[in-house]
Write a protein that holds these residues in place. Structure first.
Motif, mmCIF file in Angstrom:
data_model
loop_
_atom_site.group_PDB
_atom_site.id
_atom_site.type_symbol
_atom_site.label_atom_id
_atom_site.label_comp_id
_atom_site.label_asym_id
_atom_site.label_seq_id
_atom_site.Cartn_x
_atom_site.Cartn_y
_atom_site.Cartn_z
ATOM 1 N N TRP A 31 2.074 9.095 3.561
ATOM 2 C CA TRP A 31 1.614 8.445 2.354
ATOM 3 C C TRP A 31 1.181 9.443 1.308
ATOM 4 C CZ3 TRP A 31 -2.197 4.178 4.452
ATOM 5 C CH2 TRP A 31 -1.439 3.055 4.796
ATOM 6 N N GLY A 32 1.481 9.172 0.080
ATOM 7 C CA GLY A 32 0.898 9.952 -0.996
ATOM 8 C C GLY A 32 1.887 10.222 -2.107
ATOM 9 N N ASP A 33 1.339 10.750 -3.146
ATOM 10 C CA ASP A 33 2.120 11.132 -4.298
ATOM 11 C C ASP A 33 2.980 12.302 -3.844
ATOM 12 O OD1 ASP A 33 3.078 11.457 -6.767
ATOM 13 O OD2 ASP A 33 1.230 12.219 -7.645
ATOM 14 N N GLY A 34 4.302 12.157 -3.829
ATOM 15 C CA GLY A 34 5.167 13.226 -3.355
ATOM 16 C C GLY A 34 5.190 13.342 -1.848
ATOM 17 N N ALA A 35 4.946 12.247 -1.147
ATOM 18 C CA ALA A 35 5.100 12.271 0.311
ATOM 19 C C ALA A 35 6.347 11.486 0.662
ATOM 20 C CB ALA A 35 3.883 11.647 0.983
ATOM 21 N N SER A 76 2.866 15.538 3.601
ATOM 22 C CA SER A 76 4.014 15.258 2.763
ATOM 23 C C SER A 76 5.222 14.787 3.553
ATOM 24 C CB SER A 76 4.396 16.511 1.971
ATOM 25 O OG SER A 76 3.273 17.025 1.317
ATOM 26 N N GLY A 77 5.047 14.433 4.806
ATOM 27 C CA GLY A 77 6.168 13.911 5.573
ATOM 28 C C GLY A 77 7.049 15.002 6.135
ATOM 29 N N VAL A 78 8.354 14.847 5.905
ATOM 30 C CA VAL A 78 9.330 15.796 6.450
ATOM 31 C C VAL A 78 10.220 16.263 5.309
ATOM 32 C CG1 VAL A 78 11.371 15.967 7.920
ATOM 33 C CG2 VAL A 78 9.328 14.822 8.770
ATOM 34 N N VAL A 121 0.828 -1.197 0.000
ATOM 35 C CA VAL A 121 0.000 0.000 0.000
ATOM 36 C C VAL A 121 0.865 1.251 0.000
ATOM 37 C CG1 VAL A 121 -0.255 -0.027 2.505
ATOM 38 C CG2 VAL A 121 -1.974 1.093 1.096
ATOM 39 N N SER A 122 2.015 1.213 0.697
ATOM 40 C CA SER A 122 2.860 2.406 0.769
ATOM 41 C C SER A 122 3.336 2.824 -0.611
ATOM 42 C CB SER A 122 4.072 2.132 1.651
ATOM 43 O OG SER A 122 3.664 1.674 2.906
ATOM 44 N N ALA A 123 3.751 1.821 -1.411
ATOM 45 C CA ALA A 123 4.253 2.149 -2.739
ATOM 46 C C ALA A 123 3.122 2.580 -3.653
ATOM 47 C CB ALA A 123 4.971 0.946 -3.338
ATOM 48 N N LEU A 124 1.973 1.935 -3.502
ATOM 49 C CA LEU A 124 0.851 2.274 -4.384
ATOM 50 C C LEU A 124 0.327 3.671 -4.111
ATOM 51 C CD1 LEU A 124 -1.093 -1.068 -4.474
ATOM 52 C CD2 LEU A 124 0.036 0.050 -6.361
ATOM 53 N N MET A 125 0.608 4.178 -2.903
ATOM 54 C CA MET A 125 0.129 5.519 -2.596
ATOM 55 C C MET A 125 0.946 6.565 -3.349
ATOM 56 S SD MET A 125 -2.396 5.420 -0.687
ATOM 57 C CE MET A 125 -2.462 7.113 -0.148
#
Lengths: 237, 255, 414
Positions: free
Chosen positions: C251-255, C230-232, B207-211
């Motif tokens: 989590w996420g696109d660009g995180a 987006s994390g750190v 799931v981490s990569a798919l996000m």
């Protein structure tokens, strides 16, 4: 009881049935004869609904059998080669078929099971059985339900003489009781004692359908085998 | 119907091959879990089993069973039974037997070693794939009379779903690299039940990569309620359509 | 001798002027001498203490321009009425302790905060609850300040929210034991040096849990950054020390668990990167040491761009990650040695716990996904597994020298 009208069936290029019409009535024993590949088994299978004809129709007690399946409760069928689930025992096969037909038949005719001695080997698995024993099982199953119609495909093939006699006696009583019996067999001597009518097929065509006495008179032969040969001879001449 | 189902299932369960398949799955699963220090590593190897062995066994075993049961089917057809119920019983029997085999062989080890949502999804997809490939096998078997040809076809079908389909997808992806293909990818996954099941497991496992990246689109789609309902529905179609076609064919088939 | 006298003189001066000397205490509250904090502030002088009793105070903006200790007794509530900056500190040695500050104003033009410290040193902000503020605690041009034990919570979306603890130009700050949730950036540093950030929890903030740039020689210890948008992100700094922090579920696109951009001479030690889309994303980093960290269940444990050089990635555990390392180039000038990789399939004949064949942490498929992200859908398919195995045996596409020459057979106890 069973009327087939203008049945035609093609298997690829082979014409298995070519415009065949027959009429079977109660109390008769019909001997279905003909060389290999003449369409005997196809005709039987059509009656059983296992093969659907390309054209023509079959009625059973005046009802079209197409899309119908309940009519088979009146039929006991003994196939040419009886194959059953390999891992089941004889007892399991018998009780399975009983179970499947239990909605229609409550009382069973277990005479053949006893006289074939299957009672003693009920625990044997089907895969361990010889061809003859399988035939015994098939026959027992066909006669199990007091069916009005019995369809027997090569019933005595592979049976030992004793069993063969037992089966023939059984067929005779059935005919006496006014059941319709349809038999195919290569062993014409078997049919001598049983048949009341003879159907001869060749290349998918019905060559003739005659009362046995009529046939004997016509050919002057008592033995069915000889009668047929002589008739075929006349036809081709 | 119930009766035939009962007898078919009992017959299949007594079959040595199903027993061997169950034991094989069990030996593989337990040894995978016991040999790896990390249970999730065992899951990875099991994933390949689920996605490869299960469809292969299901499709080939079912096809062979149907061909070998030709006479038994004839016997049943000569009895006062509906052809449809005979065929469906055969399907239910095979589907039940292979599902049980998978559940006992792989499901129980998973429950013991990895009772997580990934594990649950793995068990469900394993069972779903078993059922789907039984349905496909029945269709292949009813369409081809010749046993050898029929089994050849089932192997080709398996190869297609396991390998060739993905190769084609990858080829398309790189041919049309400059176009946005994510929606297209979701769409194509519907045409391969193995892929669909794999994606459902990926959503748990990776799931981490798919996000990340556009992968989020998969997560957004399949992770949502609508998406999981659609995925479930598509998998159901993969059972229903082959089964419906094969039943129709069987009803008219000459035996 | 002369210098000794000077020191003594200076010391006594300090002593004389020290704010705690001659200090008075004022009480604010119902049935107390003062009913408002503003009144009390007018009366007090440097070094005095104001104790505020429980209650709700709506006093607009309170400006503190004397070195006073403002202490809440029973967490009195200061309400900004959605209009005002609640406290502005303009003097050194101010302490604000034990309040609940809520409903600050919001503005597109000004940075309205619950507490703003401007151009003041040695300020202490402790044990406060800051609820529904635009910006939380804002330190500008302030040195030697301490922000400790505060709980900040905001409820807005990114377009109209400010940062939790925001420091702009400062030195020797201590930010410790705070919890920040729902702000834009949890902790934000710009031009802040020689400071310590310790034991904070920054979670569910809209953008970054921790965001800093041009902030050199700061130390980050035992913080937890979890589920931030987006994390750190840490950028354009050197001498950064990060130790024992947790980067979780970003989590996420660009995180990123941790985004390193143009970071040099830094040390990342003993942190945990769990379930992030990308554990560490490094871009233009030089001479950093990544040691004894745990990377577990991330999408990508590390993405090391080709612009990074002379970095050492040693003695880390990589477990359960979808991809261990990804990179966009074919040249690799970094060292990846003595790590434990759970995907390593080599053997150890001499039983020294070091694998006898090198491990290549970049998989072919990760390169494919790098080029074509949609291919992710094919991950773990039979075909992809075949590709990866072939490439591992006969490397052709993955960077030749990106490998761990001494992969460990067993995970390190970290």
């Amino acid at each position: 009881m069973i009327i087939a009208s203008n049945l035609t069936k093609q298997f690829g290029k082979l014409s298995a049935l070519d415009n065949v019409s027959v009429n079977f009535t109660k109390g008769e024993c019909i001997a279905l004869m003909g060389p290999n590949g003449s369409g005997k088994t196809t005709l039987i299978k059509c009656i059983l609904g296992m093969v659907v004809p390309d054209s023509g129709f079959i009625t059973f007690n005046d009802k079209n059998i197409l899309h119908n399946w309940q009519y088979r409760q009146h039929i006991g069928y003994m196939p040419q080669i009886g194959r059953y689930p390999e891992n089941m025992t004889i007892g399991q096969v018998i009780s399975m078929i009983k179970d499947i037909r239990s909605a229609y038949n409550k009382s069973f005719d277990e005479e053949l099971i006893e006289s074939f001695g299957l009672n003693e080997i009920l625990k044997k698995r089907m895969r361990t059985l010889s061809g003859g024993t399988r035939q015994k099982v098939s026959a027992s199953l066909a006669f199990l339900f007091h069916s009005d119609v019995l369809i027997l495909d090569e019933p005595t093939a592979g049976l030992d003489p004793v069993a063969s006699e037992i089966l023939k006696e059984k067929i005779k009583t059935k005919i006496k009781n006014g059941k319709l019996v349809i038999i195919t067999s290569h062993i014409l001597s078997d049919l001598d004692e049983l048949a009341t009518q003879v159907i001869y097929m060749q290349d998918g065509k019905l060559r003739f359908h005659k009362n046995i006495n009529e046939l004997r008179n016509e050919t002057g032969q008592q033995k069915l085998a000889k009668a047929i040969v002589s008739l075929m001879h006349n036809h081709s001449a | 119907m119930k009766k035939i189902f009962k007898y078919v299932t009992a017959d299949i369960l007594r079959n040595k091959i199903v027993l061997a398949y169950t034991l094989l799955l069990m030996v593989i699963s337990f040894s995978l879990f016991m040999l790896q220090d990390d249970a999730s590593k065992g899951m990875l190897s099991l994933l390949n089993i689920t996605l490869l062995i299960v469809p292969l066994t299901s499709i080939i075993f079912s096809a062979i069973y149907v061909y070998n049961s030709a006479e038994f089917i004839e016997l049943l057809v000569s009895q006062p039974l509906k052809r449809k119920s005979i065929w469906l019983s055969l399907f239910y029997g095979l589907a039940a037997a292979l599902s049980i085999a998978f559940f006992v062989g792989a499901g129980i080890p998973i429950i013991i070693y990895q009772p997580t949502s990934t594990g649950i999804i793995m068990i469900i997809t394993g069972i779903v794939l078993s059922v789907i490939f039984v349905a496909i096998a029945l269709l292949a078997a009813v369409l081809t009379r010749d046993k050898a040809k029929g089994i050849g076809i089932t192997i080709m079908i398996w190869l297609f779903f396991a390998l060739i389909f993905d190769g084609l997808i990858l080829f398309i992806l790189f041919q049309f690299e400059d176009y946005p293909l994510d929606k297209f990818m979701i769409f194509t996954s519907a045409f391969n039940p193995v892929d669909l099941c794999r994606i459902l497991i990926l959503l748990q496992m990776d799931v981490s990569a798919l996000m990340g990246y556009t992968g989020a689109i998969f997560k957004d789609f399949f992770g949502s309620h609508v998406g999981s309902v659609v995925a479930g529905f598509v998998l159901l179609l993969w059972v229903i359509i082959p089964l419906w076609l094969s039943t129709r064919k069987f009803q008219k088939k000459d035996l | 001798m002369k210098s000794m006298i000077t020191i003594l003189f200076l010391f006594s001066c300090c002593f004389f002027y020290h704010p705690t000397l001659n200090a008075a205490t004022y009480f604010v509250g119902k049935n107390k001498p003062f009913s408002s904090i503003k009144q009390a502030l007018q009366h007090c002088k440097n070094g005095d203490t104001i104790i505020v009793e429980t209650g709700l105070y709506k006093e607009g903006e309170i400006i503190i321009d004397k070195a006073v200790i403002l202490k809440g007794n029973g967490q009195p509530v200061l309400d900004g009425n959605h209009q005002y900056q609640i406290i502005t500190v303009k003097a050194d040695y101010v302490s604000i302790d034990g309040f609940k500050l809520q409903h600050s104003g919001k503005s597109d033009v000004n940075d309205i905060a619950a507490i703003k410290v401007f151009n003041a040193n040695y300020v202490t902000i402790s044990n406060n609850i800051i609820d529904d503020a635009f910006w939380g605690i804002l330190l500008q041009k302030s040195n030697h300040c301490t922000v400790i034990n505060n709980r900040l919570k905001a409820y807005s979306n990114e377009s109209n929210s400010g940062n939790g603890i925001h420091c702009w130009k400062g030195d020797s700050l201590i930010i410790a034991n705070n919890t920040i949730t729902g702000h834009r950036d949890g902790i934000y540093f710009e031009f802040v040096t020689n400071s310590i950030i310790q034991n904070n929890i920054s979670e569910k903030n809209l953008r970054y849990g921790l965001h800093f740039m041009f902030s050199h020689n700061d130390t980050y210890i035992s913080n937890r950054f979890q589920q931030n948008g987006s994390g750190v992100a840490v950028m354009y700094s050197h001498g950064v020390k990060m130790e024992n922090n947790s980067f979780i579920e970003n989590w996420g696109d660009g995180a990123y668990g941790l985004l390193l951009k143009e970071i040099t001479d830094s040390y990342i030690y003993h942190n945990r990167f769990l379930r992030n889309t990308i554990g560490i994303h490094a871009e233009g980093t030089t001479r950093i040491k990544v040691e004894k960290n745990i990377f577990s269940n991330n999408g990508w444990a590390m993405r090391v761009q080709a612009s990074c050089s002379d970095n050492n990635i040693l003695y880390n555990n990589f477990q359960g990650n979808t991809f261990d390392i990804a990179t966009n180039g074919s040249l690799m000038l970094n060292k990846f040695d003595h790590n434990y990789w759970d995907k390593y399939e080599g053997y150890d004949l001499n039983k020294d716990n070091i694998g006898d064949v090198p491990y290549r942490p970049v998989s072919l498929f990760s390169m494919i996904v790098e080029r074509n992200p949609s291919a992710m859908m094919l991950f773990r398919s039979f075909m992809v597994t075949l590709f990866d195995k072939t490439e591992k045996v006969l490397p052709g596409i993955i960077p030749e020298n990106l490998k761990d020459n001494f992969p460990l057979m067993k995970p390190l106890a970290l």
